[in-house]
Design a protein around this motif. Sequence first.
Motif, PDB file in Angstrom:
ATOM      1  N   TYR A 266       2.717  -1.765   8.848  1.00  0.00           N
ATOM      2  CA  TYR A 266       1.886  -2.778   8.173  1.00  0.00           C
ATOM      3  C   TYR A 266       2.871  -3.744   7.527  1.00  0.00           C
ATOM      4  O   TYR A 266       3.681  -3.336   6.680  1.00  0.00           O
ATOM      5  CB  TYR A 266       0.988  -2.130   7.124  1.00  0.00           C
ATOM      6  CG  TYR A 266      -0.141  -1.308   7.724  1.00  0.00           C
ATOM      7  CD1 TYR A 266      -1.393  -1.881   7.939  1.00  0.00           C
ATOM      8  CD2 TYR A 266       0.052   0.025   8.081  1.00  0.00           C
ATOM      9  CE1 TYR A 266      -2.424  -1.127   8.491  1.00  0.00           C
ATOM     10  CE2 TYR A 266      -0.965   0.779   8.633  1.00  0.00           C
ATOM     11  CZ  TYR A 266      -2.203   0.195   8.842  1.00  0.00           C
ATOM     12  OH  TYR A 266      -3.223   0.926   9.397  1.00  0.00           O
ATOM     13  N   ALA A 267       2.821  -4.996   7.961  1.00  0.00           N
ATOM     14  CA  ALA A 267       3.795  -5.985   7.479  1.00  0.00           C
ATOM     15  C   ALA A 267       3.077  -7.144   6.777  1.00  0.00           C
ATOM     16  O   ALA A 267       1.974  -7.548   7.176  1.00  0.00           O
ATOM     17  CB  ALA A 267       4.629  -6.518   8.642  1.00  0.00           C
ATOM     18  N   VAL A 292      -0.694  -7.638   8.381  1.00  0.00           N
ATOM     19  CA  VAL A 292      -0.898  -7.366   9.811  1.00  0.00           C
ATOM     20  C   VAL A 292      -0.413  -5.954  10.125  1.00  0.00           C
ATOM     21  O   VAL A 292       0.395  -5.378   9.383  1.00  0.00           O
ATOM     22  CB  VAL A 292      -0.156  -8.386  10.714  1.00  0.00           C
ATOM     23  CG1 VAL A 292      -0.626  -9.800  10.433  1.00  0.00           C
ATOM     24  CG2 VAL A 292       1.358  -8.263  10.542  1.00  0.00           C
ATOM     25  N   TRP A 293      -0.948  -5.430  11.220  1.00  0.00           N
ATOM     26  CA  TRP A 293      -0.541  -4.088  11.687  1.00  0.00           C
ATOM     27  C   TRP A 293      -0.116  -4.210  13.144  1.00  0.00           C
ATOM     28  O   TRP A 293      -0.768  -4.879  13.957  1.00  0.00           O
ATOM     29  CB  TRP A 293      -1.730  -3.137  11.576  1.00  0.00           C
ATOM     30  CG  TRP A 293      -1.496  -1.745  12.140  1.00  0.00           C
ATOM     31  CD1 TRP A 293      -0.752  -0.755  11.567  1.00  0.00           C
ATOM     32  CD2 TRP A 293      -2.029  -1.195  13.363  1.00  0.00           C
ATOM     33  NE1 TRP A 293      -0.775   0.381  12.350  1.00  0.00           N
ATOM     34  CE2 TRP A 293      -1.567   0.145  13.459  1.00  0.00           C
ATOM     35  CE3 TRP A 293      -2.838  -1.686  14.367  1.00  0.00           C
ATOM     36  CZ2 TRP A 293      -1.885   0.977  14.522  1.00  0.00           C
ATOM     37  CZ3 TRP A 293      -3.164  -0.857  15.437  1.00  0.00           C
ATOM     38  CH2 TRP A 293      -2.698   0.468  15.515  1.00  0.00           C
ATOM     39  N   THR A 294       1.006  -3.593  13.512  1.00  0.00           N
ATOM     40  CA  THR A 294       1.457  -3.623  14.906  1.00  0.00           C
ATOM     41  C   THR A 294       2.152  -2.321  15.260  1.00  0.00           C
ATOM     42  O   THR A 294       2.844  -1.728  14.429  1.00  0.00           O
ATOM     43  CB  THR A 294       2.405  -4.803  15.186  1.00  0.00           C
ATOM     44  OG1 THR A 294       2.828  -4.758  16.555  1.00  0.00           O
ATOM     45  CG2 THR A 294       3.645  -4.779  14.291  1.00  0.00           C
ATOM     46  N   MET A 442      14.878  -4.714   8.601  1.00  0.00           N
ATOM     47  CA  MET A 442      14.848  -6.118   8.186  1.00  0.00           C
ATOM     48  C   MET A 442      13.571  -6.426   7.394  1.00  0.00           C
ATOM     49  O   MET A 442      13.610  -7.155   6.391  1.00  0.00           O
ATOM     50  CB  MET A 442      14.929  -7.029   9.416  1.00  0.00           C
ATOM     51  CG  MET A 442      16.283  -6.961  10.138  1.00  0.00           C
ATOM     52  SD  MET A 442      16.266  -7.749  11.770  1.00  0.00           S
ATOM     53  CE  MET A 442      16.176  -9.476  11.303  1.00  0.00           C
ATOM     54  N   LEU A 443      12.443  -5.852   7.816  1.00  0.00           N
ATOM     55  CA  LEU A 443      11.179  -6.049   7.088  1.00  0.00           C
ATOM     56  C   LEU A 443      11.295  -5.454   5.688  1.00  0.00           C
ATOM     57  O   LEU A 443      10.845  -6.046   4.691  1.00  0.00           O
ATOM     58  CB  LEU A 443      10.020  -5.386   7.853  1.00  0.00           C
ATOM     59  CG  LEU A 443       9.543  -6.081   9.134  1.00  0.00           C
ATOM     60  CD1 LEU A 443       8.564  -5.173   9.897  1.00  0.00           C
ATOM     61  CD2 LEU A 443       8.843  -7.409   8.793  1.00  0.00           C
ATOM     62  N   ALA A 448       8.797  -7.078   3.061  1.00  0.00           N
ATOM     63  CA  ALA A 448       7.570  -7.317   3.836  1.00  0.00           C
ATOM     64  C   ALA A 448       7.000  -6.040   4.431  1.00  0.00           C
ATOM     65  O   ALA A 448       5.910  -6.065   5.009  1.00  0.00           O
ATOM     66  CB  ALA A 448       7.874  -8.311   4.963  1.00  0.00           C
ATOM     67  N   LEU A 449       7.699  -4.924   4.281  1.00  0.00           N
ATOM     68  CA  LEU A 449       7.202  -3.670   4.853  1.00  0.00           C
ATOM     69  C   LEU A 449       6.275  -2.992   3.848  1.00  0.00           C
ATOM     70  O   LEU A 449       6.708  -2.514   2.807  1.00  0.00           O
ATOM     71  CB  LEU A 449       8.367  -2.741   5.210  1.00  0.00           C
ATOM     72  CG  LEU A 449       7.977  -1.417   5.863  1.00  0.00           C
ATOM     73  CD1 LEU A 449       7.357  -1.657   7.249  1.00  0.00           C
ATOM     74  CD2 LEU A 449       9.193  -0.483   5.991  1.00  0.00           C
TER      75      LEU A 449
END
Length: 1009
Positions: A266-267, A292-294, A442-443, A448-449
């Motif tokens: 989830y970012a 967002v989720w990816t 990096m997130l 952002a994580l």
Amino acid sequence: MLLCRISAVSHTVARWGLGSRRGALLHPALSFNPSRCKYASSTGDVAQPSSTPKTGQYRDSVLLPRTEFPMKLNGQKLLDRELQIQRECGFDKLYSWQRERKAKKEYCLHDGPPYANGDPHVGHALNKILKDIRNRFEVLKGRQVHYVPGWDCHGLPIELKALGELGTSGLTALQIRQKAREFAEGAIARQRAAFQRWGIMADWDNCYYTFDGRYEAAQLQVFQEMHGKGLIYQDFKPVFWSPSTRTALAEAELEYNPEHVSRAVYAAFPMATLPPKLTSVSEGWGSVSVLVWTTQPWTIPANQAVCYMPNAQYSVVKSADNEQLFLVAAERIASLSAVLGRDLESVETFAGSQLEGGVCQHPTIPGKTVPLLPANHVTMAKGTGLVHTAPAHGMDDYSVATHFKLSVECMVDEEGRFTELAGPELHNQSVLTEGTATVISMLQAAGALVKEEQCVHSYPYDWRSKQPVVIIPSKQWFINTASLKDKAKDVLQKVKVMPESARASLLAMLDKRTYWCISRQRSWGVPIPVFYHKETKEPLINKHTVSHVAELFSEKGSDCWWQEPLETLLPPEVLKKSKAGAVTDYERGEDVLDIWFDSGVSWAAVLQETDPRADVYVEGKDQIGGWFQSSLLTSVAVRNKAPYKALVVHGFAVSEKGEKMSKSLGNVVDPDVVINGGEDPSVSPPFGADVLRWWVAESNVFSEVQIGPNALNSAQENINKLRNTLRFLLGNLQGFDPRSQAVDSKDMYYVDQYLLHLLREYSMKVTDAYNEFDSGRVIRLLQAFIARDLSSFYFSIIKDRLYCDPEDSLGRRSCQTVLEEILDGVTRSIAPILPHLAEEVYQHAPGHEEGETLFRSGWIKTSPVWRRPGLEEAVEGACAIRDSFLSSIPGRNAAEYDLTIAIEPGLFFELMESLQEEPTSTCSQLTELMMASRTTLLGELPRDLPPDAVTRTGSFLINLEGGVIREDSAYSVAAVPTSLCRCPRCRRYTAETADCLCPRCQSIVGQAH
């Protein structure tokens, strides 16, 4: 007599007791024990000689069955006999013979090409035998069968197997192709030999191969027609790419692994510009991030947008443990609270359409912003209701990019590694492993994580390397299936699909395919006939260039693409017609066509030019998205119609436990071992080809088909039971010639006529079952007919007449006439399934010249005159009475009783009177049906019945002319132990004294002396 009076009446009869009338019967009539050829009881046990010395005295006067047809064939004798049958009966010439004969109708079953990359397996057996059963049925029906076996010979799997561990290092394209061709030819030879051994009818010297030059030329003609219509084009867009095999893949070349594990995240994408329409309600919000989720974090560096659903409701939510605000779909709040482990409180809710104009900050690339955009592919099933969009790595994402003119930037190479464009931190890392880990780091570093989790989900894998694929953009050749789908669906509605449930899958698979990537970066295949300008890289391809290349392929094969100089492939006259420059300006393309396009155009290369449309395609369910679809799309593109009138979709062969066969599990069943036996015959005995064919026929092929020792042993046992029935029939036809000794049906005993009627019903049902590809129903009908109508009913009744009547008597010849019709009908009915057994029986059967073969002599021959009005009522009425009689003496021998039948005057009495004209008889047709000592037919029971008489009453419904003639008739039966003695010759209780023959046997023995 009633049968004469109502001979013109069409009728139906409410049947009484058809099941019970054919139950086990106790009767002393002689039966045939195949193993000993002696007198036996009806149960098949050898009868013990009585103490009377005259017991064996008359044995030579009894007409016992005699035949050289063996009761069983096992081991090497079975294998030798099958091969002998194939030679003597011209199995290898049957296809050519039927193609040359005159026929009013043709039946075309187009063979889907098996892949030439390995040994024959039970999946091949299931498919080929299923097809052969139908083809042989059509030949017997008198149709001209068009069936050309073929092989799919190109493609990566063959290339990889051919090269083995050599790889492609240092090998030229032609060297690779030579090795691949040799490998394919070896596999074809092994498969062809197996198919012939299974009895598959075809002209094996004239098959089709996708590497044949003429086939390749026909393929290019279809390619050109589609290209000319604008249906084939070159483009740079996302495709499934296999890093393990370095080539693009089509949907049909994927396998979905349901146990794939991804590192999902989830970012947070911080909002750089709030949507203008939310200005009035956003006061006091502060910092808001789009959540967002990816499952593919490696695609985040390529993000170009975040998509939302315009018609859904969205909310800005606040986490209870801090002041962080997220934008998510309103209906996902509860699920997200649970997943994130936070209480999410809604601050404001609004329509998705109000998100228009919003802009987010890219989470890992400082200074880069991405827009919020509406999209129809956003769903609420999972995630946050907002979708991270990387046009280079998703089909739906690419559609959004096309619509909104976003950049399609790819940072991944053909090995599945990040390129320099991704930056030094990611460069050269595999995107699915360390690249994913780096992106997540990096997130996290960027704040952002929000959450990372393990996600088990279905993910596409390369069908050959079994490794995961990625989606990356590439310059490839495509078929625009979107413009073909509606027409394809329309023509599919006119196609018969068996089972009908498969139609939904066909339509669903069509819906999933918006375009079809048909170019592959390999050497072993049909080259795409395109030339590229050396400077501009513009493709040169038109009807002139393609037609010329097709002519070369037809003459020399597609190797000439690499063998011939460019001037031969692109001569001056072609350049002139193409209005192109000098040949030195161009270079030949290096891509080859997808093998699904290869095989999908087989209708154009193999079917007859007058109407290249098959009556049926028959393949496994994996071809729903494969050959069935590629054939349909190419045919619709060129001709606006389907290449088939019907589709038969069968299941897969699996182990007896229902498991997929695999060497690691040790459950693979080798058809060669099934036929010829294994190293240890006690574990893997030789079953022969007919057992394999019976297994296919008996199975419900529309579901998964189980195979193993139990199924094969059962098949062998059932075939042996069938052999015994056929042997009984052959034994009793010894010396009978139907051409000169057959009895006209109108002169036959009624029970004999009745069996012809049942045989006609059986043959019509069998014919219907074959027409529906339901050979399992054929076997069920066969077994029911033998067990119920023959063994338990007819054979029990006729044995006395067959063995003990004079050899040339009407009664015996009547019976033999019917037995010959039954033998012929049953043999033909199972011939498509068991061709070896059927031809073996035909060699022993009477009524045809030596050297004739069954498959050249037609289908079951029946006559409508066999269904005579009143016949069913007469026999089935008698059977209803017999049921009552037998129920009155449970466990006793019917032959030891005198039977009195009382029926009030009327139709039913007249029917029974037609079976016994005199009041009392020991040898009437009625007595034979009752299997009693003697039968008396009266209007009412005598009043002076002996005290040991057992009585029963019942009724039988006669229903004629569709109910116009209807009579429910009552009857009574009285059974009394007979006063007659057992005849030492026929063993019926019809003799006056114990040491005397009955009148019939006296007459026969007297004539013999």
